[in-house]
Design a protein around this motif. Sequence first.
Motif, short mmCIF file in Angstrom:
data_model
loop_
_atom_site.label_atom_id
_atom_site.label_comp_id
_atom_site.label_asym_id
_atom_site.label_seq_id
_atom_site.Cartn_x
_atom_site.Cartn_y
_atom_site.Cartn_z
N GLU A 103 -12.27 -19.35 2.95
CA GLU A 103 -11.37 -18.47 2.19
C GLU A 103 -9.95 -19.05 2.07
OE1 GLU A 103 -11.42 -15.21 0.46
OE2 GLU A 103 -13.34 -16.20 0.18
N LYS A 134 -6.27 -19.07 -1.37
CA LYS A 134 -5.03 -18.33 -1.11
C LYS A 134 -3.96 -18.77 -2.11
CE LYS A 134 -6.69 -15.86 2.13
NZ LYS A 134 -6.88 -14.42 1.87
N ARG A 173 -5.01 -7.51 -6.98
CA ARG A 173 -6.38 -7.01 -6.78
C ARG A 173 -6.39 -5.52 -6.44
NH1 ARG A 173 -7.25 -12.32 -3.83
NH2 ARG A 173 -8.08 -13.72 -5.43
N ARG A 189 -14.19 -11.53 -8.00
CA ARG A 189 -14.58 -10.82 -6.78
C ARG A 189 -14.22 -9.33 -6.84
NH1 ARG A 189 -11.64 -13.71 -1.97
NH2 ARG A 189 -12.90 -15.42 -2.69
N THR A 243 -2.76 -9.83 -3.37
CA THR A 243 -2.99 -8.48 -2.85
C THR A 243 -2.57 -7.44 -3.88
OG1 THR A 243 -2.50 -9.29 -0.63
CG2 THR A 243 -2.47 -6.91 -0.94
N ARG A 297 -8.86 -6.45 7.70
CA ARG A 297 -7.75 -5.54 7.99
C ARG A 297 -8.01 -4.17 7.35
NH1 ARG A 297 -2.87 -8.97 5.91
NH2 ARG A 297 -4.27 -10.58 6.62
N ILE A 329 -6.35 -14.69 9.03
CA ILE A 329 -6.58 -15.54 7.86
C ILE A 329 -5.29 -16.18 7.34
CG2 ILE A 329 -6.48 -13.61 6.18
CD1 ILE A 329 -8.93 -16.60 6.12
N ASP A 330 -4.17 -15.47 7.45
CA ASP A 330 -2.91 -16.03 6.93
C ASP A 330 -2.19 -16.91 7.96
OD1 ASP A 330 -3.29 -14.75 4.52
OD2 ASP A 330 -2.18 -12.97 5.11
N ALA A 341 -15.56 -11.91 3.22
CA ALA A 341 -14.79 -11.06 4.13
C ALA A 341 -13.39 -10.93 3.55
CB ALA A 341 -14.75 -11.68 5.52
N ALA A 386 -10.26 -8.07 2.70
CA ALA A 386 -9.69 -6.72 2.68
C ALA A 386 -9.22 -6.36 1.28
CB ALA A 386 -8.52 -6.65 3.66
N GLN A 387 -8.86 -7.37 0.50
CA GLN A 387 -8.41 -7.09 -0.86
C GLN A 387 -9.56 -6.55 -1.71
OE1 GLN A 387 -6.50 -10.58 -2.43
NE2 GLN A 387 -4.91 -10.57 -0.87
N ARG A 399 0.83 -1.21 0.00
CA ARG A 399 0.00 0.00 0.00
C ARG A 399 0.86 1.26 0.00
NH1 ARG A 399 -2.89 -4.17 2.03
NH2 ARG A 399 -5.17 -4.12 2.05
N ARG A 401 3.71 -19.68 2.88
CA ARG A 401 3.33 -19.92 4.27
C ARG A 401 3.21 -21.41 4.58
NH1 ARG A 401 2.64 -14.57 5.44
NH2 ARG A 401 1.16 -13.45 4.13
C1 S3P Z 1 -4.43 -8.96 2.46
C2 S3P Z 1 -5.65 -9.48 2.70
C3 S3P Z 1 -5.90 -10.92 2.92
C4 S3P Z 1 -4.61 -11.70 3.18
C5 S3P Z 1 -3.51 -11.28 2.27
C6 S3P Z 1 -3.21 -9.81 2.43
C7 S3P Z 1 -4.30 -7.51 2.24
O1 S3P Z 1 -6.53 -11.45 1.76
O2 S3P Z 1 -4.84 -13.09 3.05
O3 S3P Z 1 -2.32 -12.02 2.57
O4 S3P Z 1 -3.17 -6.98 2.26
O5 S3P Z 1 -5.33 -6.84 2.04
P1 S3P Z 1 -8.14 -11.36 1.58
O6 S3P Z 1 -8.48 -9.95 1.74
O7 S3P Z 1 -8.47 -11.83 0.21
O8 S3P Z 1 -8.69 -12.24 2.66
#
Ligand code: S3P
Length: 447
Positions: A349, A353, A104, A132, A101, A200, A325-326, A172, A174-175, A32, A402
């Motif tokens: 989810e 990954k 997307r 998505r 990440t 997140r 999640i990770d 759910a 964050a991406q 980011r 991971r």
């Molecule tokens: C991330 C969001 C998560 C995570 C990924 C990093 C991010 O994915 O698994 O490693 O930086 O927004 P999802 O948002 O698809 O769950």
Amino acid sequence: MSLPQARPLRSAATGALSGTLRVPGDKSISHRSLMFGAVAVGETVIHGLLEGEDVLNTAAAMRALGAQAERGADGVWRVRGAGLGGLAEPAGVLDMGNSGTAARLLIGLVASHPITTFFTGDASLVKRPMMRVITPLERMGASFVSRAGGRLPLAVVGTDQTVPFTYRLPVASAQVKSAVLLCGLNTAGVTTVIESEPTRDHTELMLRHFGATVTTERLEDGALAVSVTGQPELTGREIFVPADPSSAAFPLVAALLRPGSEVLLRDVGMNPRRTGLYDTLLEMGADIGFENRRNLAGEPVADLRVRGGELKGVVVPPDRAPSMIDEYPILAVAASFAQGTTVMLGLKELRVKESDRLAMVAEGLTRCGVRVEVGADDSLTVYGTGRPPQGGATVATAMDHRIAMSFLVMGMGTAEPVQVDDGAFIDTSFPGFTTVMNGLGARIGAA
Ligand code: S3P
């Protein structure tokens, strides 16, 4: 696109671990900081950027889109932005490597620029779902050409005439939230994403840091509406990237599993939307102290003091999934050393990954002699006996960093060594992993 050569690794049982370390910078925040710096006006200075392959691909992508992004001899990165709306059409295809990440979020960012951008990725990323993000971004006015099922490679035909949108997240993620908010960034008006489960919020925190207006509102049904006001003046900033809690998880669990260990992990991100692993490990009886809590440019951090000891099985509720999640692969390893059964609920989810992590974890643990069950409801049950698992197997990693790191940690405590078929992808998120772990007392080397 060439695959890195497979790097089989082997991990053998260790004594007590000790040492102090700072794991590399947070991957989410690193991506980011480069992206937002690239659409700000002026210079963004980034301290502690993760220099893993995923993030280096993002830096290359931002250069291809017209920003400057360079590492100084002092290890500090400086980004000179093209300004919001100022991204230029890249001459070539943007290869996002292994990173969902990066792909997307960038797809969202370029969607509201009047340029056409082609994206691809490695053999893992081209299997991952992009519908998505395509679905909401099409509603905002961008067009897409992709492979069947919305897979990479794909082209985004962006426009500066996107329309603001209110989108309720169907997963759910964050991406997905970030992709819509980033498209909204260069869209006149207010774009809103509604999330039923908190994911997140690094995008929201960092956009505010760059000068955007991002608001949140709790809705009657308990969901959170996150809104960004389009076309703000973004100004270059200074950013201090915390150590990645998702990387700290590996030495942390390793120390817990080895009796007599004491390890101090410095500057670890404590964003409450990322701390589900700590809650779970504390419930399992782990000895983790959180010292020197403070703020690092808008993100909470702490130093974690971890001591080895016994763990017991617990039930991990499904609503905790977004905040860890990770971390399920390494939690499942911890559970395999615990006394009693650990049930992890709501893991759907994990199937999309870098690999199908639910399947890969279950398969790897089974090979190492651990009894596990995958439920039809995407749950994972690990039957711990309180004794170290057998190990003595080679575990498939399916291009997943991971999975590789989790099973190398497992080998630090199993009766026989554990091998992973390929540790090359560890460099995507944790360059120097083997050296760092061996510095604490691990015995990880070429297989
Ligand atoms: C991330 C969001 C998560 C995570 C990924 C990093 C991010 O994915 O698994 O490693 O930086 O927004 P999802 O948002 O698809 O769950």
